[in-house]
Design a protein around this motif. Structure first.
Motif, PDB file in Angstrom:
ATOM      1  N   ALA A  90      28.551 -26.840 -12.247  1.00  0.00           N
ATOM      2  CA  ALA A  90      30.034 -26.777 -12.448  1.00  0.00           C
ATOM      3  C   ALA A  90      30.435 -28.461 -12.860  1.00  0.00           C
ATOM      4  O   ALA A  90      30.888 -29.199 -11.165  1.00  0.00           O
ATOM      5  N   HIS A  91      31.055 -29.015 -13.111  1.00  0.00           N
ATOM      6  CA  HIS A  91      30.919 -29.814 -13.808  1.00  0.00           C
ATOM      7  C   HIS A  91      31.602 -29.614 -15.646  1.00  0.00           C
ATOM      8  O   HIS A  91      31.657 -29.093 -16.711  1.00  0.00           O
ATOM      9  N   LEU A  92      32.673 -30.954 -15.993  1.00  0.00           N
ATOM     10  CA  LEU A  92      33.477 -30.352 -17.006  1.00  0.00           C
ATOM     11  C   LEU A  92      32.742 -30.816 -18.339  1.00  0.00           C
ATOM     12  O   LEU A  92      32.743 -33.133 -17.829  1.00  0.00           O
ATOM     13  N   PRO A  93      32.409 -30.262 -19.158  1.00  0.00           N
ATOM     14  CA  PRO A  93      32.274 -31.626 -19.679  1.00  0.00           C
ATOM     15  C   PRO A  93      32.776 -32.015 -21.237  1.00  0.00           C
ATOM     16  O   PRO A  93      34.221 -32.240 -20.985  1.00  0.00           O
ATOM     17  N   GLY A  99      22.747 -10.436 -13.946  1.00  0.00           N
ATOM     18  CA  GLY A  99      22.389 -11.367 -14.377  1.00  0.00           C
ATOM     19  C   GLY A  99      21.178 -11.985 -12.696  1.00  0.00           C
ATOM     20  O   GLY A  99      21.315 -12.228 -11.951  1.00  0.00           O
ATOM     21  N   GLN A 100      20.353 -13.274 -13.338  1.00  0.00           N
ATOM     22  CA  GLN A 100      19.428 -14.057 -12.214  1.00  0.00           C
ATOM     23  C   GLN A 100      20.340 -15.361 -11.624  1.00  0.00           C
ATOM     24  O   GLN A 100      19.718 -15.811 -13.787  1.00  0.00           O
ATOM     25  N   TYR A 101      21.403 -15.079 -11.675  1.00  0.00           N
ATOM     26  CA  TYR A 101      21.621 -17.053 -11.362  1.00  0.00           C
ATOM     27  C   TYR A 101      21.781 -17.763 -10.886  1.00  0.00           C
ATOM     28  O   TYR A 101      21.340 -17.999  -9.048  1.00  0.00           O
ATOM     29  N   ALA A 102      21.897 -18.815 -11.260  1.00  0.00           N
ATOM     30  CA  ALA A 102      21.906 -20.399 -10.448  1.00  0.00           C
ATOM     31  C   ALA A 102      22.752 -21.370 -10.291  1.00  0.00           C
ATOM     32  O   ALA A 102      23.035 -21.668 -12.019  1.00  0.00           O
ATOM     33  N   VAL A 103      23.955 -21.529  -9.357  1.00  0.00           N
ATOM     34  CA  VAL A 103      24.456 -22.367 -10.219  1.00  0.00           C
ATOM     35  C   VAL A 103      24.746 -23.746  -9.309  1.00  0.00           C
ATOM     36  O   VAL A 103      24.291 -23.987  -7.798  1.00  0.00           O
ATOM     37  N   LEU A 104      24.670 -24.552  -9.603  1.00  0.00           N
ATOM     38  CA  LEU A 104      24.611 -26.457  -9.017  1.00  0.00           C
ATOM     39  C   LEU A 104      26.114 -26.604  -8.599  1.00  0.00           C
ATOM     40  O   LEU A 104      26.790 -26.664  -9.150  1.00  0.00           O
ATOM     41  N   ILE A 105      26.504 -26.751  -7.114  1.00  0.00           N
ATOM     42  CA  ILE A 105      27.976 -27.287  -6.612  1.00  0.00           C
ATOM     43  C   ILE A 105      27.484 -28.733  -6.277  1.00  0.00           C
ATOM     44  O   ILE A 105      26.587 -29.410  -4.987  1.00  0.00           O
ATOM     45  N   GLY A 106      28.202 -29.678  -6.560  1.00  0.00           N
ATOM     46  CA  GLY A 106      27.859 -31.166  -6.355  1.00  0.00           C
ATOM     47  C   GLY A 106      28.485 -31.654  -4.997  1.00  0.00           C
ATOM     48  O   GLY A 106      29.505 -30.924  -4.735  1.00  0.00           O
ATOM     49  N   ASN A 156      42.134 -25.970 -10.710  1.00  0.00           N
ATOM     50  CA  ASN A 156      42.935 -26.800  -9.855  1.00  0.00           C
ATOM     51  C   ASN A 156      40.674 -27.856  -9.897  1.00  0.00           C
ATOM     52  O   ASN A 156      40.148 -27.619  -9.180  1.00  0.00           O
ATOM     53  N   ARG A 157      41.477 -28.531  -9.144  1.00  0.00           N
ATOM     54  CA  ARG A 157      40.007 -28.863  -8.558  1.00  0.00           C
ATOM     55  C   ARG A 157      39.459 -28.751  -6.879  1.00  0.00           C
ATOM     56  O   ARG A 157      40.883 -29.024  -5.990  1.00  0.00           O
ATOM     57  N   LEU A 158      38.938 -29.006  -7.308  1.00  0.00           N
ATOM     58  CA  LEU A 158      37.865 -27.645  -5.577  1.00  0.00           C
ATOM     59  C   LEU A 158      37.884 -28.482  -4.854  1.00  0.00           C
ATOM     60  O   LEU A 158      36.110 -29.175  -4.875  1.00  0.00           O
ATOM     61  N   ARG A 159      37.511 -28.524  -3.379  1.00  0.00           N
ATOM     62  CA  ARG A 159      36.325 -28.883  -2.661  1.00  0.00           C
ATOM     63  C   ARG A 159      34.925 -28.744  -3.211  1.00  0.00           C
ATOM     64  O   ARG A 159      34.926 -27.120  -3.201  1.00  0.00           O
ATOM     65  N   THR A 160      33.923 -29.045  -2.513  1.00  0.00           N
ATOM     66  CA  THR A 160      32.791 -29.296  -2.711  1.00  0.00           C
ATOM     67  C   THR A 160      32.081 -27.116  -2.110  1.00  0.00           C
ATOM     68  O   THR A 160      31.903 -26.361  -2.535  1.00  0.00           O
ATOM     69  N   GLU A 161      33.057 -27.029  -0.706  1.00  0.00           N
ATOM     70  CA  GLU A 161      32.845 -25.508  -0.313  1.00  0.00           C
ATOM     71  C   GLU A 161      33.611 -24.730  -1.065  1.00  0.00           C
ATOM     72  O   GLU A 161      32.886 -23.597  -0.680  1.00  0.00           O
ATOM     73  N   ALA A 167      31.616 -24.198  -3.833  1.00  0.00           N
ATOM     74  CA  ALA A 167      30.744 -22.753  -4.411  1.00  0.00           C
ATOM     75  C   ALA A 167      30.814 -21.511  -3.847  1.00  0.00           C
ATOM     76  O   ALA A 167      29.989 -20.879  -3.925  1.00  0.00           O
ATOM     77  N   LEU A 168      31.691 -21.590  -3.252  1.00  0.00           N
ATOM     78  CA  LEU A 168      32.544 -19.983  -2.197  1.00  0.00           C
ATOM     79  C   LEU A 168      33.210 -19.381  -3.641  1.00  0.00           C
ATOM     80  O   LEU A 168      32.687 -18.495  -3.826  1.00  0.00           O
ATOM     81  N   THR A 169      34.062 -20.332  -4.947  1.00  0.00           N
ATOM     82  CA  THR A 169      34.758 -19.869  -5.767  1.00  0.00           C
ATOM     83  C   THR A 169      33.884 -19.071  -7.014  1.00  0.00           C
ATOM     84  O   THR A 169      33.330 -17.949  -7.783  1.00  0.00           O
ATOM     85  N   ALA A 170      32.239 -20.346  -7.335  1.00  0.00           N
ATOM     86  CA  ALA A 170      31.348 -19.479  -7.528  1.00  0.00           C
ATOM     87  C   ALA A 170      30.786 -18.084  -7.420  1.00  0.00           C
ATOM     88  O   ALA A 170      30.738 -17.131  -7.877  1.00  0.00           O
TER      89      ALA A 170
END
Length: 235
Positions: free
Chosen positions: A163-166, A182-189, A215-220, A223-226
């Motif tokens: 989760a990072h904007l290029p 799919g089998q997903y893995a998502v990184l949240i900083g 929108n700019r989201l808090r870490t948690e 993570a929940l949005t993903a």
């Protein structure tokens, strides 16, 4: 129907004992009596029908009457998240993610992480409580925190997202990048975001940059949005 968690249940044994916490909850709070029906899960997909056998508030026993096995979902969600400075926020994420549906939560300490300590026992209790509350038969796996580079070595999921904007291409929403089943893995900083080095490491490891919305989201929240987006595309 009340659901209890018994990880070491054995179907070939006639009588089983609830944990002390569950025994107290069953007898003192729920006021269950001998002969009352309950459900018990081992957290691995098996859900047992049972009846209360004795009502000792420290060692409440039950007898199994039936078992049903829930097959794993045709997709899996793994959220890899840097713990927040305020631990209440990561606890909130775990509770809600388990309720929505998630297979694995991994923690990592990034270069910009402010928190460097996690109490895994408490987090596991929150996950168990959320599993029981939402009447699920699978307990998600919670991984001890690793460094970012060590975490990347554990990733085996085929669909990998960060989760990072290029900077050099239009952002693509996770819901459009991921494919169903799919089998997903998502990184949240962390609150301070990923470092440039970490982003380079992730891209080299096959992670695609995605956005989770305008929108700019808090870490948690991120993570929940993903977690919710991936559940949604598989609904």
């Amino acid at each position: 129907m009340h659901l209890f968690y018994q990880p070491d249940i054995r179907s070939n044994e006639s009588t089983h004992i609830l944990t002390e916490d569950d025994s107290r909850h069953a007898v003192k709070t729920l006021r269950l009596r001998v002969g009352d029906s309950v459900l018990v899960t081992d957290g691995q997909g098996n859900r047992y029908s049972a009846v209360i056998h004795t009502t000792d508030p420290r060692r409440c026993s039950f007898r199994l009457t039936d078992v049903q096995t829930t097959p794993p979902r045709p997709f899996s969600i793994r959220i890899c998240v840097a713990p927040t400075k305020n631990l209440d926020r990561i606890e909130w994420f775990i509770e809600k993610a388990v309720e929505l549906g998630i297979e694995r939560i991994s923690f990592f300490f990034g270069q910009h992480s402010e928190r460097r300590v996690l109490k895994m026992e408490r987090l596991e209790k929150i996950a168990v409580s959320a599993m029981k509350q939402s009447l699920q038969s699978y307990l998600p796996k919670l991984d001890d925190a690793l460094s970012f580079s060590e975490l990347l070595k554990t990733i085996t999921e085929e669909e990998r997202f960060i989760a990072h904007l290029p900077n050099d291409e239009p952002p693509v929403n996770l819901a459009k990048r991921a494919t169903a089943t799919g089998q997903y893995a998502v990184l949240i900083g962390p609150e301070g975001d990923f470092s440039d080095k970490e982003i380079q490491q992730a891209v080299a490891a096959g992670f695609q940059m995605v956005t989770l919305g305008p929108n700019r989201l808090r870490t948690e929240t991120a993570a929940l949005t993903a977690c919710q987006l991936l559940n949604f595309i598989n609904a």
